[in-house]
Design an enzyme around this catalytic site. Structure first.
Site, PDB file in Angstrom:
ATOM      1  N   TYR A  50     154.976  30.040  31.687  1.00  0.00           N
ATOM      2  CA  TYR A  50     155.057  29.337  32.981  1.00  0.00           C
ATOM      3  C   TYR A  50     155.211  27.854  32.663  1.00  0.00           C
ATOM      4  O   TYR A  50     154.378  27.269  31.982  1.00  0.00           O
ATOM      5  CB  TYR A  50     153.773  29.524  33.773  1.00  0.00           C
ATOM      6  CG  TYR A  50     153.549  30.899  34.353  1.00  0.00           C
ATOM      7  CD1 TYR A  50     152.974  31.920  33.603  1.00  0.00           C
ATOM      8  CD2 TYR A  50     153.892  31.171  35.681  1.00  0.00           C
ATOM      9  CE1 TYR A  50     152.759  33.181  34.157  1.00  0.00           C
ATOM     10  CE2 TYR A  50     153.673  32.428  36.234  1.00  0.00           C
ATOM     11  CZ  TYR A  50     153.107  33.423  35.462  1.00  0.00           C
ATOM     12  OH  TYR A  50     152.881  34.674  36.017  1.00  0.00           O
ATOM     13  N   TYR A  58     144.005  35.844  37.096  1.00  0.00           N
ATOM     14  CA  TYR A  58     145.354  36.319  36.743  1.00  0.00           C
ATOM     15  C   TYR A  58     145.335  37.828  36.437  1.00  0.00           C
ATOM     16  O   TYR A  58     146.214  38.569  36.891  1.00  0.00           O
ATOM     17  CB  TYR A  58     145.904  35.557  35.534  1.00  0.00           C
ATOM     18  CG  TYR A  58     147.384  35.786  35.311  1.00  0.00           C
ATOM     19  CD1 TYR A  58     147.842  36.855  34.544  1.00  0.00           C
ATOM     20  CD2 TYR A  58     148.333  34.947  35.897  1.00  0.00           C
ATOM     21  CE1 TYR A  58     149.202  37.092  34.362  1.00  0.00           C
ATOM     22  CE2 TYR A  58     149.695  35.163  35.711  1.00  0.00           C
ATOM     23  CZ  TYR A  58     150.113  36.250  34.949  1.00  0.00           C
ATOM     24  OH  TYR A  58     151.479  36.473  34.788  1.00  0.00           O
ATOM     25  N   PRO A  62     155.175  34.302  44.354  1.00  0.00           N
ATOM     26  CA  PRO A  62     155.082  35.172  43.178  1.00  0.00           C
ATOM     27  C   PRO A  62     154.484  34.489  41.940  1.00  0.00           C
ATOM     28  O   PRO A  62     154.255  35.132  40.927  1.00  0.00           O
ATOM     29  CB  PRO A  62     156.517  35.603  42.929  1.00  0.00           C
ATOM     30  CG  PRO A  62     157.360  34.640  43.658  1.00  0.00           C
ATOM     31  CD  PRO A  62     156.555  34.122  44.779  1.00  0.00           C
ATOM     32  N   LYS A  77     150.800  38.350  42.150  1.00  0.00           N
ATOM     33  CA  LYS A  77     149.779  39.053  42.940  1.00  0.00           C
ATOM     34  C   LYS A  77     150.345  39.996  43.997  1.00  0.00           C
ATOM     35  O   LYS A  77     149.634  40.867  44.491  1.00  0.00           O
ATOM     36  CB  LYS A  77     148.896  38.011  43.635  1.00  0.00           C
ATOM     37  CG  LYS A  77     148.021  37.240  42.660  1.00  0.00           C
ATOM     38  CD  LYS A  77     146.891  38.079  42.089  1.00  0.00           C
ATOM     39  CE  LYS A  77     146.349  37.561  40.781  1.00  0.00           C
ATOM     40  NZ  LYS A  77     146.812  38.378  39.641  1.00  0.00           N
ATOM     41  N   HIS A 125     149.971  42.688  27.585  1.00  0.00           N
ATOM     42  CA  HIS A 125     149.936  41.249  27.306  1.00  0.00           C
ATOM     43  C   HIS A 125     148.495  40.749  27.376  1.00  0.00           C
ATOM     44  O   HIS A 125     147.828  40.892  28.393  1.00  0.00           O
ATOM     45  CB  HIS A 125     150.795  40.488  28.333  1.00  0.00           C
ATOM     46  CG  HIS A 125     152.250  40.516  28.015  1.00  0.00           C
ATOM     47  ND1 HIS A 125     153.130  39.569  28.472  1.00  0.00           N
ATOM     48  CD2 HIS A 125     152.989  41.384  27.275  1.00  0.00           C
ATOM     49  CE1 HIS A 125     154.352  39.840  28.020  1.00  0.00           C
ATOM     50  NE2 HIS A 125     154.294  40.942  27.298  1.00  0.00           N
TER      51      HIS A 125
HETATM   52  P1  FAS Z   1     157.808  46.447  50.280  1.00  0.00           P
HETATM   53  O1  FAS Z   1     158.496  45.362  51.050  1.00  0.00           O
HETATM   54  O2  FAS Z   1     158.070  46.587  48.818  1.00  0.00           O
HETATM   55  O3  FAS Z   1     158.155  47.879  50.923  1.00  0.00           O
HETATM   56  C1  FAS Z   1     158.224  48.029  52.324  1.00  0.00           C
HETATM   57  C2  FAS Z   1     159.166  49.198  52.607  1.00  0.00           C
HETATM   58  O4  FAS Z   1     159.181  49.412  54.017  1.00  0.00           O
HETATM   59  C3  FAS Z   1     160.604  48.896  52.191  1.00  0.00           C
HETATM   60  O5  FAS Z   1     161.107  49.950  51.399  1.00  0.00           O
HETATM   61  C4  FAS Z   1     161.358  48.766  53.517  1.00  0.00           C
HETATM   62  O6  FAS Z   1     162.684  49.252  53.438  1.00  0.00           O
HETATM   63  C5  FAS Z   1     160.521  49.628  54.435  1.00  0.00           C
HETATM   64  N1  FAS Z   1     160.624  49.248  55.854  1.00  0.00           N
HETATM   65  C6  FAS Z   1     160.742  48.008  56.379  1.00  0.00           C
HETATM   66  N2  FAS Z   1     160.814  48.076  57.726  1.00  0.00           N
HETATM   67  C7  FAS Z   1     160.735  49.403  58.050  1.00  0.00           C
HETATM   68  C8  FAS Z   1     160.746  50.115  59.283  1.00  0.00           C
HETATM   69  N3  FAS Z   1     160.847  49.476  60.438  1.00  0.00           N
HETATM   70  N4  FAS Z   1     160.658  51.473  59.242  1.00  0.00           N
HETATM   71  C9  FAS Z   1     160.530  52.128  58.057  1.00  0.00           C
HETATM   72  N5  FAS Z   1     160.507  51.505  56.849  1.00  0.00           N
HETATM   73  C10 FAS Z   1     160.606  50.153  56.860  1.00  0.00           C
HETATM   74  N6  FAS Z   1     155.513  40.280  43.642  1.00  0.00           N
HETATM   75  C11 FAS Z   1     155.053  40.001  42.405  1.00  0.00           C
HETATM   76  O7  FAS Z   1     153.904  40.328  42.105  1.00  0.00           O
HETATM   77  N7  FAS Z   1     155.875  39.359  41.489  1.00  0.00           N
HETATM   78  C12 FAS Z   1     157.173  39.015  41.787  1.00  0.00           C
HETATM   79  O8  FAS Z   1     157.884  38.446  40.961  1.00  0.00           O
HETATM   80  C13 FAS Z   1     157.684  39.309  43.061  1.00  0.00           C
HETATM   81  N8  FAS Z   1     158.981  39.000  43.395  1.00  0.00           N
HETATM   82  C14 FAS Z   1     159.430  39.286  44.663  1.00  0.00           C
HETATM   83  C15 FAS Z   1     160.757  38.974  45.062  1.00  0.00           C
HETATM   84  C16 FAS Z   1     161.198  39.261  46.362  1.00  0.00           C
HETATM   85  C17 FAS Z   1     162.627  38.917  46.769  1.00  0.00           C
HETATM   86  C18 FAS Z   1     160.328  39.843  47.292  1.00  0.00           C
HETATM   87  C19 FAS Z   1     160.783  40.122  48.715  1.00  0.00           C
HETATM   88  C20 FAS Z   1     159.015  40.153  46.917  1.00  0.00           C
HETATM   89  C21 FAS Z   1     158.564  39.885  45.599  1.00  0.00           C
HETATM   90  N9  FAS Z   1     157.272  40.202  45.191  1.00  0.00           N
HETATM   91  C22 FAS Z   1     156.802  39.935  43.956  1.00  0.00           C
HETATM   92  C23 FAS Z   1     156.378  40.833  46.096  1.00  0.00           C
HETATM   93  C24 FAS Z   1     156.686  42.315  46.109  1.00  0.00           C
HETATM   94  O9  FAS Z   1     156.591  42.829  44.812  1.00  0.00           O
HETATM   95  C25 FAS Z   1     155.747  42.931  47.094  1.00  0.00           C
HETATM   96  O10 FAS Z   1     154.431  42.422  46.958  1.00  0.00           O
HETATM   97  C26 FAS Z   1     155.718  44.422  47.024  1.00  0.00           C
HETATM   98  O11 FAS Z   1     157.033  44.900  47.141  1.00  0.00           O
HETATM   99  C27 FAS Z   1     154.809  44.902  48.152  1.00  0.00           C
HETATM  100  O12 FAS Z   1     155.022  46.256  48.328  1.00  0.00           O
HETATM  101  P2  FAS Z   1     154.996  46.894  49.801  1.00  0.00           P
HETATM  102  O13 FAS Z   1     153.821  46.356  50.528  1.00  0.00           O
HETATM  103  O14 FAS Z   1     155.154  48.339  49.585  1.00  0.00           O
HETATM  104  O15 FAS Z   1     156.256  46.252  50.556  1.00  0.00           O
HETATM  105  C1  PHB Z   2     158.357  38.966  36.848  1.00  0.00           C
HETATM  106  O1  PHB Z   2     158.387  39.418  35.686  1.00  0.00           O
HETATM  107  O2  PHB Z   2     159.206  39.256  37.712  1.00  0.00           O
HETATM  108  C2  PHB Z   2     157.251  38.014  37.226  1.00  0.00           C
HETATM  109  C3  PHB Z   2     156.195  37.825  36.339  1.00  0.00           C
HETATM  110  C4  PHB Z   2     155.166  36.950  36.694  1.00  0.00           C
HETATM  111  C5  PHB Z   2     155.224  36.290  37.909  1.00  0.00           C
HETATM  112  C6  PHB Z   2     156.299  36.494  38.796  1.00  0.00           C
HETATM  113  C7  PHB Z   2     157.312  37.355  38.437  1.00  0.00           C
HETATM  114  O3  PHB Z   2     154.230  35.421  38.248  1.00  0.00           O
END
Ligand code: FAS
Ligand code: PHB
Length: 389
Positions: A200, A384, A292, A296, A72
């Site tokens: 957006y 971005y 989100p 980032k 994109h």
């Molecule tokens: P993660 O949370 O992905 O991974 C952590 C891992 O540690 C998990 O698998 C968990 O099971 C494990 N864990 C937890 N406690 C533990 C313990 N005590 N012992 C062992 N393992 C344990 N980011 C975007 O950029 N765009 C988005 O649209 C977006 N949407 C999101 C929606 C939701 C609902 C959430 C919660 C996050 C979203 N994010 C988004 C952010 C997300 O993408 C995170 O930034 C990303 O998963 C970060 O990765 P990790 O740091 O690996 O953490």
């Molecule tokens: C997504 O595709 O899930 C998405 C893209 C851009 C954002 C947040 C989520 O800023």
């Protein structure tokens, strides 16, 4: 059991760090609370910065992202009934890749399995010990058997609710937080995206985002109340509300379908400092959370991992502690710039329940300045697509 680096968490941060360390001959074991299927079942991010894409290539797992991801060159902002495109390519010569975090996680899991590195799934009651010594250890239970993992370093990649950040003494840890008074209701649906790029939308009824996972799969979001529950929102109600927040052309092109994933995510800005205590390092959501809006979260996990991987290479390959001593400061410098951008985009695009007339005028001025100023658009674009590491 013994390893050089114990990694807590098999999300993107833990898997990416593990893959980079393995490819450079540094032994590591990942301990993950959940099953691999559970980790893959989480629907999260969608936008991959150039820096993250480069890291996935460095980890040897970027092929499918390049073949299936969508490049994109810009995004569109919808407000006042109009859409305004910001072209990263024209302004700064860069782009992002739209490729779901689920697929990134799958690619990293497959890469790790191919490398023969150890991941212990369903590792329960993980606890960290002697992190202030040079012989830290991790205890956990697996299949009912108590286990102990001796290591040199522990990488806390266990997300916001993990054990790692909580293992840093309260007297040492500083946290900074802003909780937003709304959430994002998101659906996944097998219908073509309304536009070739992300939209957006700022609307008086609330924020909306039209994203995608492929030319046939849309990822759609609307701002919702924190009191809302998923069961309050039928697909019909969701689409009706989304259409009201989009410009006429996008609303016309929106093809309602039956969602196969629907969830509500709360929004917060959060940073913990420092990201290192003794032999424990924090990376990714264990260390920070962004709303989100700026796409980032996943990408900050990748830049943390870059700094930590480089620091551990310095230590093991060049016998230098300079990298691990500098890790927290280096990672936080980039984290706070992404926190700022994510807060700014969230403030500019969402409807705050308690906003005053003045607040709304400032929001409109922010949008109008971004629409009309190339300098503002260049600043938006460089943040971005991702600031340099
Ligand atoms: P993660 O949370 O992905 O991974 C952590 C891992 O540690 C998990 O698998 C968990 O099971 C494990 N864990 C937890 N406690 C533990 C313990 N005590 N012992 C062992 N393992 C344990 N980011 C975007 O950029 N765009 C988005 O649209 C977006 N949407 C999101 C929606 C939701 C609902 C959430 C919660 C996050 C979203 N994010 C988004 C952010 C997300 O993408 C995170 O930034 C990303 O998963 C970060 O990765 P990790 O740091 O690996 O953490
Ligand atoms: C997504 O595709 O899930 C998405 C893209 C851009 C954002 C947040 C989520 O800023």
């Amino acid at each position: 059991m013994r390893t050089q680096v114990a990694i807590i968490g098999a999300g993107p941060a833990g898997l990416l760090l593990g893959q980079l360390l393995t490819r450079h001959g540094i032994d590591n074991v990942i301990l993950e609370l959940r099953s691999a299927d559970y980790v893959l079942g989480r629907v999260r991010a969608g936008v991959v910065e150039k820096g993250t894409a480069d890291m996935l290539d460095e980890a040897g797992v970027g092929a499918r992202m390049h073949s299936e991801g969508l490049v994109h060159d810009g995004v569109e902002l919808a407000f006042g009934g109009q859409r305004h495109r910001i072209s990263f390519r024209d302004l700064i010569g860069k782009a992002v890749i739209v490729y779901g975090q689920t697929e990134i996680t799958r690619d990293l899991m497959e890469g790790r399995a191919a490398a023969g590195a150890t991941t212990v799934y369903e590792a329960e009651d993980v606890s960290l010990h002697d992190i202030e010594s040079d012989r830290p250890k991790v205890r956990y239970r697996h299949k009912g058997v108590e286990q102990e993992l001796d290591c040199d370093f522990i990488a806390g990649c266990d997300g916001y609710h993990g054990i790692s950040r909580r293992s840093i003494p309260d007297a040492v840890l500083r946290t900074y937080e802003r909780v937003y008074p709304f959430g994002w209701l998101g659906i996944l649906v097998d219908r073509p995206p309304v536009s070739e790029e992300l939209i957006y939308a700022n609307h008086e009824r609330g924020f909306a985002l039209c994203s995608m996972r492929s030319p046939t799969r849309s990822r759609l979001y609307i701002q919702c109340s924190l009191e809302d529950r998923v069961e309050d929102w039928s697909d019909e109600r969701f689409y009706e509300e989304l259409k009201r927040r989009l410009d006429d052309e996008a609303a016309r092109r929106l093809e309602p379908g039956q969602s196969f994933e629907k969830s509500i995510a709360p929004l917060r800005s959060f940073v913990a400092e420092p990201l290192r205590h003794g032999r424990l390092f924090l990376a990714g959501d264990a260390a920070h959370i962004v709303p989100p809006t700026g796409a980032k979260g996943l990408n900050l996990a990748a830049s943390d991992v870059f700094y930590l991987w480089q620091a551990l290479l310095d230590f093991y390959k060049r016998g230098s502690s300079q990298g691990i001593d500098a890790y927290s400061g280096r990672a936080l410098a980039r984290v706070w710039k992404a926190e700022r951008f994510s807060w700014w985009m969230t403030s500019m695009l969402h409807r705050f329940p308690d906003s005053s007339g003045f607040d709304r005028k400032i929001q409109q001025a922010e949008l109008d300045y971004l629409r009309s100023s190339q300098a503002a658009q260049i600043s938006f674009a460089e943040n971005y697509v991702g600031l340099p590491y």
